[in-house]
Design a protein around this motif. Structure first.
Motif, PDB file in Angstrom:
ATOM      1  N   GLN A 128       0.828  -1.207   0.000  1.00 41.77           N
ATOM      2  CA  GLN A 128       0.000   0.000   0.000  1.00 41.77           C
ATOM      3  C   GLN A 128       0.864   1.259   0.000  1.00 41.77           C
ATOM      4  O   GLN A 128       0.590   2.203  -0.742  1.00 41.77           O
ATOM      5  CB  GLN A 128      -0.945  -0.002   1.209  1.00 41.77           C
ATOM      6  CG  GLN A 128      -2.020  -1.054   1.134  1.00 41.77           C
ATOM      7  CD  GLN A 128      -2.787  -1.196   2.443  1.00 41.77           C
ATOM      8  OE1 GLN A 128      -2.521  -0.504   3.415  1.00 41.77           O
ATOM      9  NE2 GLN A 128      -3.741  -2.125   2.465  1.00 41.77           N
ATOM     10  N   CYS A 129       1.912   1.272   0.828  1.00 40.87           N
ATOM     11  CA  CYS A 129       2.795   2.437   0.904  1.00 40.87           C
ATOM     12  C   CYS A 129       3.551   2.656  -0.406  1.00 40.87           C
ATOM     13  O   CYS A 129       3.634   3.778  -0.900  1.00 40.87           O
ATOM     14  CB  CYS A 129       3.789   2.285   2.060  1.00 40.87           C
ATOM     15  SG  CYS A 129       3.039   2.375   3.692  1.00 40.87           S
TER      16      CYS A 129
ATOM     17  N   GLU B 104       1.132   3.806  -3.180  1.00 45.69           N
ATOM     18  CA  GLU B 104       0.767   5.210  -3.002  1.00 45.69           C
ATOM     19  C   GLU B 104       1.945   6.117  -3.311  1.00 45.69           C
ATOM     20  O   GLU B 104       1.807   7.118  -4.006  1.00 45.69           O
ATOM     21  CB  GLU B 104       0.280   5.435  -1.558  1.00 45.69           C
ATOM     22  CG  GLU B 104      -0.123   6.858  -1.264  1.00 45.69           C
ATOM     23  CD  GLU B 104      -1.381   7.291  -1.994  1.00 45.69           C
ATOM     24  OE1 GLU B 104      -1.532   8.513  -2.186  1.00 45.69           O
ATOM     25  OE2 GLU B 104      -2.205   6.441  -2.366  1.00 45.69           O
ATOM     26  N   GLY B 105       3.107   5.765  -2.807  1.00 46.44           N
ATOM     27  CA  GLY B 105       4.297   6.596  -3.013  1.00 46.44           C
ATOM     28  C   GLY B 105       4.709   6.695  -4.473  1.00 46.44           C
ATOM     29  O   GLY B 105       5.140   7.751  -4.939  1.00 46.44           O
TER      30      GLY B 105
END
Length: 132
Positions: free
Chosen positions: A58-59, A62-63
């Motif tokens: 997820q990180c 998103e990043g």
């Protein structure tokens, strides 16, 4: 330097200019996310490890502004290395760069310095963040 105009890759559907190096960088980012996602779905990890990797996906997604959709989006089709996988690409790279020993450091690969955004090894350091 040759540039490729890609429409709708960034959030908001705005046009962006992506150099060939940036396309390779995005392919690597996508392959990393795909690899971690595959480790999660393999069911070989503990529940805690799977949850941690889900947060990591997820990180990173998103990043880097990359998602794994089911079915795959047109962007994913462009970024996917399939039928190759990240471990196959990595292993092949090691065999090419370090043919005489396992795990040895690769030899320096000649490169042309393009700008300050290049590292000494010639790899682009753009993280693909919002400034992109």
């Amino acid at each position: 330097a040759e540039q490729v105009i890609v429409l709708g890759l960034l959030r908001g559907g705005r046009a962006s200019i992506i150099t060939p190096m940036s396309v390779a960088q995005r392919q690597l980012q996508f392959a990393i996310i795909e690899y971690i996602s595959g480790a999660i779905t393999s069911k070989t990890l503990s529940e805690d490890a799977s949850e941690s990797l889900e947060v990591a996906v997820q990180c990173l997604s998103e990043g880097w502004g990359i998602k794994l959709d089911d079915p795959p989006s047109p962007e994913q089709a462009e970024l996917s290395l399939k039928p190759l996988t990240l471990p196959v690409v990595f292993s092949t790279g090691l065999q090419v760069l370090c043919p005489d020993s396992k795990g040895a450091q690769p030899q320096a690969v000649p490169h042309k310095p393009a700008d300050a955004a290049q590292t000494p090894a010639g790899t682009h350091m753009d993280t693909g963040g919002a400034g992109g």
